[in-house]
Design an enzyme around this catalytic site. Structure first.
Site, mmCIF file in Angstrom:
data_model
loop_
_atom_site.group_PDB
_atom_site.id
_atom_site.type_symbol
_atom_site.label_atom_id
_atom_site.label_comp_id
_atom_site.label_asym_id
_atom_site.label_seq_id
_atom_site.Cartn_x
_atom_site.Cartn_y
_atom_site.Cartn_z
ATOM 1 N N SER A 142 0.832 -1.211 0.000
ATOM 2 C CA SER A 142 0.000 0.000 0.000
ATOM 3 C C SER A 142 0.866 1.261 0.000
ATOM 4 O O SER A 142 1.965 1.267 0.559
ATOM 5 C CB SER A 142 -0.869 -0.010 1.265
ATOM 6 O OG SER A 142 -1.421 1.257 1.498
ATOM 7 N N TYR A 166 -2.850 5.623 -4.262
ATOM 8 C CA TYR A 166 -3.978 6.531 -4.210
ATOM 9 C C TYR A 166 -3.523 7.732 -5.006
ATOM 10 O O TYR A 166 -2.320 7.989 -5.091
ATOM 11 C CB TYR A 166 -4.242 6.983 -2.773
ATOM 12 C CG TYR A 166 -4.799 5.926 -1.866
ATOM 13 C CD1 TYR A 166 -6.097 5.462 -2.022
ATOM 14 C CD2 TYR A 166 -4.036 5.409 -0.827
ATOM 15 C CE1 TYR A 166 -6.625 4.511 -1.162
ATOM 16 C CE2 TYR A 166 -4.557 4.459 0.036
ATOM 17 C CZ TYR A 166 -5.850 4.015 -0.134
ATOM 18 O OH TYR A 166 -6.369 3.073 0.709
ATOM 19 N N THR A 192 -6.278 2.656 -6.609
ATOM 20 C CA THR A 192 -7.502 2.548 -5.798
ATOM 21 C C THR A 192 -8.358 3.780 -6.028
ATOM 22 O O THR A 192 -7.882 4.915 -5.857
ATOM 23 C CB THR A 192 -7.138 2.388 -4.306
ATOM 24 O OG1 THR A 192 -6.391 1.188 -4.164
ATOM 25 C CG2 THR A 192 -8.385 2.297 -3.436
ATOM 26 N N LYS A 289 -8.707 -0.604 -8.843
ATOM 27 C CA LYS A 289 -9.324 -1.265 -7.676
ATOM 28 C C LYS A 289 -10.401 -0.365 -7.089
ATOM 29 O O LYS A 289 -10.125 0.798 -6.763
ATOM 30 C CB LYS A 289 -8.246 -1.554 -6.634
ATOM 31 C CG LYS A 289 -8.769 -2.099 -5.306
ATOM 32 C CD LYS A 289 -7.599 -2.539 -4.443
ATOM 33 C CE LYS A 289 -8.021 -3.073 -3.095
ATOM 34 N NZ LYS A 289 -8.394 -2.044 -2.135
ATOM 35 N N HIS A 313 -13.611 -1.913 -0.891
ATOM 36 C CA HIS A 313 -12.589 -1.625 0.115
ATOM 37 C C HIS A 313 -12.847 -2.442 1.395
ATOM 38 O O HIS A 313 -12.611 -1.987 2.512
ATOM 39 C CB HIS A 313 -12.595 -0.124 0.426
ATOM 40 C CG HIS A 313 -11.236 0.463 0.668
ATOM 41 N ND1 HIS A 313 -10.567 1.217 -0.256
ATOM 42 C CD2 HIS A 313 -10.420 0.445 1.747
ATOM 43 C CE1 HIS A 313 -9.411 1.632 0.240
ATOM 44 N NE2 HIS A 313 -9.297 1.174 1.462
#
Ligand SMILES: Cc1cc2nc3c(=O)[nH]c(=O)nc-3n(C[C@H](O)[C@H](O)[C@H](O)COP(=O)(O)O)c2cc1C
Length: 414
Positions: A142, A166, A192, A289, A313
């Protein structure tokens, strides 16, 4: 035979009978091995995680947004799907391997990105990357990871790593991270898109959960009740957002609420144009995603990305969001083979993975399963859960009459 001889005979027979039914396990001295040996499924690992972690940390990994309707729905939906097993189909050799993004996969699972894994265990992201490498499946680091891109690559050099981004307000920082991921051999980028704002995770609000964890009276009491975790936490390096250190709030120098940090950094103006931008800065495969409708799946396929992860999520963003497993089939019908489908959310058993594949997914992603494993037994806990899922998949394939992933067809599930 005297009376005494008769008694001796009887006692001998009793001992022989007892020996035939009694079996003592060798005494296991390693407490982690002992603990994991008794964890038969993911819910056992979750129970162990709950026991070992301070409540704030457990709720951070376990909780969902608002009323947690979506969190519950994700797992319930899998339970409602029934298999339609076929018999007499020669399942002497079951092979669960498949391919994803053009690469072989020993069984259809990818470890989902999770932020702040070091709050669960000091080895955090590195332990997960190593366990994934051993199992031969991709690990997604992440942006909010607690080890850096380079540390993960060094710790698990043989692994397949994906990097999740992100869209940060600071595009320069984003580009820099993507370049670093490419240089470190990461194979795919996961964008994401369900996080225009952070979902309201009310368990975190109630517990005042911050990152890094703040020491108040409540935390001290909680820490004292969980000495194993506290001892590890106090001996380890301070937790930091390893990939964005030195770039504003949350770089490990101050404790901020997770929601404040993320809401400060995320760019809510993210749009489909940014996918083109990403293509310009990244050569490899892109996975979007957080797709939650058939219409968006179609648009994603039109942009030419290689895969989409149908995801809410893990129920942590919009409550009452669509459930990924229910979307798999309509999306598969809409996009055909233009884009690979990953089903993310609610996977707790190998059978769940097969249900998603039968409906048209190429693979599943799972997040909490590896966090529960990490909490229960560190790196060995993740090995344990991955073995369990792998064995589940193989056993279930045999029981539904599917020798290969190609045989896991739509007619095998309700
Ligand atoms: C504690 C935690 C942290 C997460 N952090 C991230 C993250 O940083 N980026 C992301 O894209 N998804 C994140 N997710 C969502 C997961 O990637 C995944 O979508 C979700 O866990 C799937 O549901 P499952 O836990 O039921 O498998 C997080 C999930 C959890 C539980």
């Amino acid at each position: 035979m005297t009376l005494v001889d008769q008694w001796v005979e009887r006692v001998k027979r009793m001992i022989a009978t007892m020996r035939s039914v009694m079996r003592f396990r060798p005494i296991e001295l390693d407490p982690v091995v002992r603990r994991l040996a008794r964890a038969a499924d993911v819910s056992d690992l979750r129970r162990l995680a709950r026991r070992r972690l301070p409540r704030g940390v457990f709720d951070y990994i376990d909780g969902g947004a608002e009323d947690e309707v979506t969190l519950a729905a994700n797992t319930d939906a899998f339970r409602r799907i029934e298999f339609r097993p076929r018999v007499l189909r020669d399942v002497g050799n079951v092979d669960p391997s498949t391919t994803l993004l053009g690469r072989p996969l020993p069984f259809p699972l990818v470890l989902a990105p999770t932020g702040f894994p070091r709050s669960v265990h000091p080895d955090g992201d590195i332990a997960t990357a190593r366990a994934a490498a051993r199992a031969g499946i991709p690990y997604t680091l992440s942006t909010l990871g607690t080890y850096s891109i380079e540390e993960v690559a060094d710790a698990a050099p043989t692994g397949t790593h994906w990097f999740q981004v992100y869209v940060w307000r600071d595009r320069g920082l984003l580009k820099e991270m993507i370049t670093r991921a490419g240089a470190a051999g990461f194979e795919a980028l996961v964008l994401t898109v369900d996080t225009a704002r952070l979902g309201r995770r009310e368990r975190d609000v109630r517990r005042g959960f911050t990152m890094p964890p703040k020491l108040g009276i409540g935390t001290l009491v909680d820490g004292a009740l969980h000495p194993g975790w506290t001892w590890q936490f106090l001996r380890a390096e301070p937790i930091r957002f390893a990939n964005v250190v030195g770039r504003g709030v949350g770089d490990g120098t101050d404790a901020v609420s997770v929601a404040d940090y993320i809401n400060h950094q995320f760019d809510p103006s993210l749009s489909w144009r940014d996918v083109d931008w990403l293509r310009g800065v990244w050569d490899g495969p892109i996975v979007i995603k957080g797709i939650q409708t058939v219409d968006d799946a179609r648009i994603a396929a039109d942009t030419g990305v290689e895969a989409i992860a149908l995801s809410n999520h893990g129920g942590r963003q919009l409550d009452s969001a669509p459930v990924p497993i229910e979307l798999v089939e309509p999306v598969a019908q809409a996009v055909g083979d233009r884009v690979e489908i990953i089903c993310d959310g609610g996977v707790r058993r190998g059978g769940d993975i097969l249900k998603a594949v039968a409906r048209g997914a190429r693979a599943c992603m799972a997040g909490r399963v590896h966090l529960y494993g990490l909490a229960a037994g560190g790196e060995r806990g993740i090995d344990h859960v991955l073995h369990m899922l792998d064995r589940d998949v193989r056993r279930t394939m045999a029981l539904i009459g599917a020798a290969t992933m190609k045989d896991v067809s739509r007619d095998l599930v309700s």
